[in-house]
Design a protein around this motif. Structure first.
Motif, PDB file in Angstrom:
ATOM      1  N   GLY A  30       0.807  -1.225   0.000  1.00 15.44           N
ATOM      2  CA  GLY A  30       0.000   0.000   0.000  1.00 15.44           C
ATOM      3  C   GLY A  30       0.830   1.260   0.000  1.00 15.44           C
ATOM      4  N   GLY A  31       1.956   1.246  -0.703  1.00 20.59           N
ATOM      5  CA  GLY A  31       2.808   2.443  -0.787  1.00 20.59           C
ATOM      6  C   GLY A  31       3.957   2.430   0.195  1.00 20.59           C
ATOM      7  N   GLU A  32       3.947   1.452   1.103  1.00 21.58           N
ATOM      8  CA  GLU A  32       5.058   1.333   2.056  1.00 21.58           C
ATOM      9  C   GLU A  32       5.951   0.156   1.652  1.00 21.58           C
ATOM     10  OE1 GLU A  32       5.754   1.052   6.878  1.00 21.58           O
ATOM     11  OE2 GLU A  32       4.058   0.009   5.993  1.00 21.58           O
ATOM     12  N   ILE A  33       7.244   0.410   1.563  1.00 20.34           N
ATOM     13  CA  ILE A  33       8.186  -0.667   1.248  1.00 20.34           C
ATOM     14  C   ILE A  33       8.446  -1.443   2.527  1.00 20.34           C
ATOM     15  CG2 ILE A  33      10.522  -1.214   0.499  1.00 20.34           C
ATOM     16  CD1 ILE A  33      10.461   1.110  -1.332  1.00 20.34           C
ATOM     17  N   THR A  34       8.235  -2.777   2.430  1.00 20.30           N
ATOM     18  CA  THR A  34       8.301  -3.596   3.633  1.00 20.30           C
ATOM     19  C   THR A  34       9.069  -4.885   3.370  1.00 20.30           C
ATOM     20  OG1 THR A  34       6.128  -2.758   4.295  1.00 20.30           O
ATOM     21  CG2 THR A  34       6.904  -4.745   5.394  1.00 20.30           C
ATOM     22  N   ALA A  35       9.856  -5.314   4.353  1.00 23.54           N
ATOM     23  CA  ALA A  35      10.515  -6.615   4.315  1.00 23.54           C
ATOM     24  C   ALA A  35       9.739  -7.547   5.216  1.00 23.54           C
ATOM     25  CB  ALA A  35      11.958  -6.506   4.771  1.00 23.54           C
ATOM     26  N   ILE A  36       9.331  -8.726   4.688  1.00 21.97           N
ATOM     27  CA  ILE A  36       8.566  -9.679   5.486  1.00 21.97           C
ATOM     28  C   ILE A  36       9.282 -11.024   5.476  1.00 21.97           C
ATOM     29  CG2 ILE A  36       6.370  -8.521   5.042  1.00 21.97           C
ATOM     30  CD1 ILE A  36       5.781 -10.671   2.940  1.00 21.97           C
ATOM     31  N   ASP A  37       9.089 -11.812   6.539  1.00 21.17           N
ATOM     32  CA  ASP A  37       9.723 -13.131   6.581  1.00 21.17           C
ATOM     33  C   ASP A  37       8.826 -14.168   5.919  1.00 21.17           C
ATOM     34  OD1 ASP A  37       7.711 -13.713   8.352  1.00 21.17           O
ATOM     35  OD2 ASP A  37       9.005 -13.708  10.128  1.00 21.17           O
ATOM     36  N   LYS A  42       6.030  -8.785   9.428  1.00 20.65           N
ATOM     37  CA  LYS A  42       6.798  -7.601   9.028  1.00 20.65           C
ATOM     38  C   LYS A  42       8.113  -7.523   9.798  1.00 20.65           C
ATOM     39  CE  LYS A  42       6.427  -2.550   8.882  1.00 20.65           C
ATOM     40  NZ  LYS A  42       5.512  -1.404   9.129  1.00 20.65           N
ATOM     41  N   LEU A  43       9.207  -7.385   9.072  1.00 21.79           N
ATOM     42  CA  LEU A  43      10.531  -7.249   9.688  1.00 21.79           C
ATOM     43  C   LEU A  43      10.953  -5.790   9.784  1.00 21.79           C
ATOM     44  CD1 LEU A  43      12.266 -10.148   7.715  1.00 21.79           C
ATOM     45  CD2 LEU A  43      11.462 -10.213  10.086  1.00 21.79           C
ATOM     46  N   ALA A  44      10.659  -5.029   8.727  1.00 20.38           N
ATOM     47  CA  ALA A  44      10.984  -3.593   8.709  1.00 20.38           C
ATOM     48  C   ALA A  44      10.178  -2.966   7.590  1.00 20.38           C
ATOM     49  CB  ALA A  44      12.475  -3.375   8.486  1.00 20.38           C
ATOM     50  N   GLY A  45       9.999  -1.682   7.658  1.00 22.42           N
ATOM     51  CA  GLY A  45       9.247  -1.014   6.603  1.00 22.42           C
ATOM     52  C   GLY A  45       9.323   0.488   6.731  1.00 22.42           C
ATOM     53  N   GLY A  46       8.906   1.142   5.657  1.00 20.10           N
ATOM     54  CA  GLY A  46       8.898   2.587   5.676  1.00 20.10           C
ATOM     55  C   GLY A  46       8.352   3.128   4.375  1.00 20.10           C
ATOM     56  N   ALA A  47       7.985   4.381   4.382  1.00 21.35           N
ATOM     57  CA  ALA A  47       7.475   5.010   3.172  1.00 21.35           C
ATOM     58  C   ALA A  47       8.554   4.990   2.080  1.00 21.35           C
ATOM     59  CB  ALA A  47       7.051   6.451   3.468  1.00 21.35           C
ATOM     60  N   PHE A  48       8.093   4.965   0.826  1.00 18.96           N
ATOM     61  CA  PHE A  48       9.020   4.877  -0.300  1.00 18.96           C
ATOM     62  C   PHE A  48      10.082   5.970  -0.213  1.00 18.96           C
ATOM     63  CE2 PHE A  48      10.145   6.197  -4.645  1.00 18.96           C
ATOM     64  CZ  PHE A  48      10.697   5.015  -5.119  1.00 18.96           C
ATOM     65  N   ALA A  49       9.677   7.170   0.121  1.00 14.60           N
ATOM     66  CA  ALA A  49      10.618   8.283   0.162  1.00 14.60           C
ATOM     67  C   ALA A  49      11.573   8.191   1.351  1.00 14.60           C
ATOM     68  CB  ALA A  49       9.859   9.618   0.210  1.00 14.60           C
ATOM     69  N   ALA A  50      11.223   7.340   2.337  1.00 13.07           N
ATOM     70  CA  ALA A  50      12.027   7.294   3.565  1.00 13.07           C
ATOM     71  C   ALA A  50      13.086   6.194   3.545  1.00 13.07           C
ATOM     72  CB  ALA A  50      11.120   7.114   4.779  1.00 13.07           C
ATOM     73  N   VAL A  51      13.007   5.295   2.559  1.00 15.25           N
ATOM     74  CA  VAL A  51      14.008   4.217   2.480  1.00 15.25           C
ATOM     75  C   VAL A  51      15.053   4.580   1.419  1.00 15.25           C
ATOM     76  CG1 VAL A  51      12.399   2.446   3.236  1.00 15.25           C
ATOM     77  CG2 VAL A  51      12.689   2.894   0.796  1.00 15.25           C
ATOM     78  N   ASP A  52      16.239   4.063   1.667  1.00 13.09           N
ATOM     79  CA  ASP A  52      17.349   4.370   0.753  1.00 13.09           C
ATOM     80  C   ASP A  52      17.652   3.123  -0.077  1.00 13.09           C
ATOM     81  OD1 ASP A  52      19.497   5.377  -0.562  1.00 13.09           O
ATOM     82  OD2 ASP A  52      20.879   5.243   1.146  1.00 13.09           O
ATOM     83  N   ILE A  53      17.417   3.195  -1.389  1.00 13.65           N
ATOM     84  CA  ILE A  53      17.679   2.069  -2.289  1.00 13.65           C
ATOM     85  C   ILE A  53      18.928   2.399  -3.091  1.00 13.65           C
ATOM     86  CG2 ILE A  53      16.779   0.631  -4.146  1.00 13.65           C
ATOM     87  CD1 ILE A  53      13.964   1.425  -3.256  1.00 13.65           C
ATOM     88  N   SER A  54      19.945   1.536  -2.989  1.00 10.44           N
ATOM     89  CA  SER A  54      21.222   1.838  -3.651  1.00 10.44           C
ATOM     90  C   SER A  54      21.066   1.817  -5.171  1.00 10.44           C
ATOM     91  CB  SER A  54      22.291   0.832  -3.228  1.00 10.44           C
ATOM     92  OG  SER A  54      21.957  -0.465  -3.679  1.00 10.44           O
ATOM     93  N   ALA A  55      21.904   2.620  -5.833  1.00  9.37           N
ATOM     94  CA  ALA A  55      21.902   2.656  -7.296  1.00  9.37           C
ATOM     95  C   ALA A  55      22.485   1.360  -7.839  1.00  9.37           C
ATOM     96  CB  ALA A  55      22.723   3.841  -7.783  1.00  9.37           C
ATOM     97  N   ARG A  56      22.079   1.029  -9.048  1.00 12.14           N
ATOM     98  CA  ARG A  56      22.591  -0.212  -9.656  1.00 12.14           C
ATOM     99  C   ARG A  56      23.974   0.042 -10.257  1.00 12.14           C
ATOM    100  NH1 ARG A  56      19.494  -4.434 -13.655  1.00 12.14           N
ATOM    101  NH2 ARG A  56      21.305  -5.776 -14.077  1.00 12.14           N
ATOM    102  N   VAL A  57      24.921  -0.822  -9.897  1.00 17.57           N
ATOM    103  CA  VAL A  57      26.258  -0.783 -10.477  1.00 17.57           C
ATOM    104  C   VAL A  57      26.598  -2.210 -10.893  1.00 17.57           C
ATOM    105  CG1 VAL A  57      28.685  -0.240 -10.136  1.00 17.57           C
ATOM    106  CG2 VAL A  57      26.923   1.138  -8.986  1.00 17.57           C
ATOM    107  N   GLY A  58      26.426  -2.509 -12.165  1.00 16.92           N
ATOM    108  CA  GLY A  58      26.708  -3.844 -12.676  1.00 16.92           C
ATOM    109  C   GLY A  58      25.850  -4.885 -11.969  1.00 16.92           C
ATOM    110  N   ALA A  59      26.480  -5.975 -11.508  1.00 20.21           N
ATOM    111  CA  ALA A  59      25.758  -7.073 -10.859  1.00 20.21           C
ATOM    112  C   ALA A  59      25.867  -7.011  -9.344  1.00 20.21           C
ATOM    113  CB  ALA A  59      26.308  -8.405 -11.360  1.00 20.21           C
ATOM    114  N   ALA A  67      14.786   3.027   7.968  1.00 21.98           N
ATOM    115  CA  ALA A  67      15.057   4.076   8.959  1.00 21.98           C
ATOM    116  C   ALA A  67      15.526   3.512  10.298  1.00 21.98           C
ATOM    117  CB  ALA A  67      13.807   4.930   9.165  1.00 21.98           C
ATOM    118  N   ASP A  68      15.150   2.260  10.628  1.00 19.37           N
ATOM    119  CA  ASP A  68      15.584   1.671  11.906  1.00 19.37           C
ATOM    120  C   ASP A  68      17.000   1.099  11.833  1.00 19.37           C
ATOM    121  OD1 ASP A  68      15.268  -0.541  10.331  1.00 19.37           O
ATOM    122  OD2 ASP A  68      13.829  -1.568  11.645  1.00 19.37           O
ATOM    123  N   GLY A  69      17.662   1.240  10.687  1.00 24.06           N
ATOM    124  CA  GLY A  69      19.042   0.767  10.561  1.00 24.06           C
ATOM    125  C   GLY A  69      19.162  -0.634   9.993  1.00 24.06           C
TER     126      GLY A  69
END
Length: 351
Positions: A30-37, A42-59, A67-69
């Motif tokens: 529902g618009g929140e990026i979440t990690a589930i087992d 739910k293991l962790a989650g946060g709004a799309f704008a609040a999570v940091d997704i690394s840029a793609r560099v090759g493989a 936000a909780d680390g």
């Protein structure tokens, strides 16, 4: 998982400050990026704008930092890219990698920059380096190069002591008339092996003449003295030092472009820089030829002696081309003619 959830990619979730790894799924709930087992918890989650997704560099695996680390990591880079594209976020580096025309432009710019560095920056830096080089440096460079040559190319001389002494006598006579004097040079005899008939000069005045060159000269030690006068020219005009710096600069340029090329390849480049110093430009060879003529004439010896060496190269080694057996040198016939013309010019000046 709620019916409105969108599956993004499988991966591993790592709690904050822990190396523990939990197999998990990354979803958009529902618009929140979440990690589930595996149970859907739910293991962790946060709004799309609040999570940091690394840029793609090759493989390289993508990392999603909450936000909780805690951290979610996945190797499914294409799946993450598809999700980000739906969200209107495009990775600049990955797009640059995928966009071939831009990649070609980057490569072309790198090549042009490298050519400019080789053509202009390296020669300028070489001249600066020669000016500021303390006397101990050529000694260290020469000792290292000599050690490498003895280990990889050369062998102990097979010449008799009497034959060496005849050549040394003539060599001392011309070295004494050079600007560095007899003490500025050390003559060494070596069996050349794969490099055949040749002579070399190292920056500190160490000279090497191969058994094969002495055999080629036969019963004409004056010819060998003329060749050694040529090598003295390389030292006094600092061609040897410049060539070592130039070769080292090229090796550094290759490593700068290639990055971490490994210790083995680095050794080859560094050691090769010393060996490349044995090959000179056409201009340097011509200047050393003239130096041989002048030094031999000053010492009262035959100034055309080195021209006879080129006669031998043509006669015995069939070297008649426009370039010498050493590809960077002027052609042998051209060098012989230039030397004889210069001898005639000096004799005309002397009347």
């Amino acid at each position: 998982m709620a019916s409105s959830s969108v599956h993004i990619a499988p991966g591993e979730w790592h709690p904050a400050g822990s190396t523990r790894s939990v197999p998990s799924q990354l979803i958009d709930d529902g618009g929140e990026i979440t990690a589930i087992d595996a149970s859907g918890a739910k293991l962790a989650g946060g709004a799309f704008a609040a999570v940091d997704i690394s840029a793609r560099v090759g493989a390289i695996p993508r990392r999603v930092e909450f936000a909780d680390g805690s951290l979610f990591e996945t190797t499914h880079n294409d799946a993450v890219d598809r999700y980000l594209k739906q969200k209107g976020r495009v990775g600049f580096i990955h797009e640059l990698e995928r966009f071939h025309p831009r990649l070609i432009a980057v490569i072309a710019a790198t090549v042009l920059c490298s050519i400019a560095i080789y053509r202009y920056a390296v020669p300028a830096l070489v001249e600066i380096a020669v000016l500021v080089t303390p006397p101990i440096v050529p000694k260290i460079m020469s000792a290292s190069t000599m050690k490498t040559m003895d280990r990889t190319l050369l062998d102990q001389t097979q010449l008799t002591a009497e034959r060496q002494d005849r050549i040394r006598e003539g060599f001392k006579a011309i070295a004494a008339r050079s600007s560095r004097g007899e003490a500025g040079y050390t003559l060494n005899f070596r069996k050349g092996g794969p490099i055949g008939p040749n002579a070399f000069a190292l920056p500190d005045g160490t000279l090497i003449v191969t058994d094969e060159l002495v055999e080629l000269a036969g019963d004409d030690p004056e010819m060998i003295v003329g060749v050694l006068a040529h090598e003295i020219g390389h030292v006094e005009l600092e061609h040897s030092l410049r060539q070592i710096y130039r070769a080292a600069g090229v090796a550094g340029l290759i490593m700068m472009i290639g990055g971490d090329i490994g210790s083995g390849a680095e050794d080859v480049l560094v050691q090769g820089a010393g060996l490349l110093s044995l090959s000179y430009s056409r201009g340097a060879e011509g200047a050393a030829d003239r130096h041989s003529v002048e030094l031999m004439q000053k010492a009262g010896r035959d100034p055309t002696a080195i021209a006879r060496f080129f006669d031998l190269l043509e006669e015995k080694l069939d070297d008649h081309g426009d370039t010498s057996i050493l590809s960077t040198h002027p052609g042998t016939p051209e060098r012989r003619k230039t030397i004889l013309d210069y001898v005639a010019e000096l004799r005309a000046r002397a009347g």
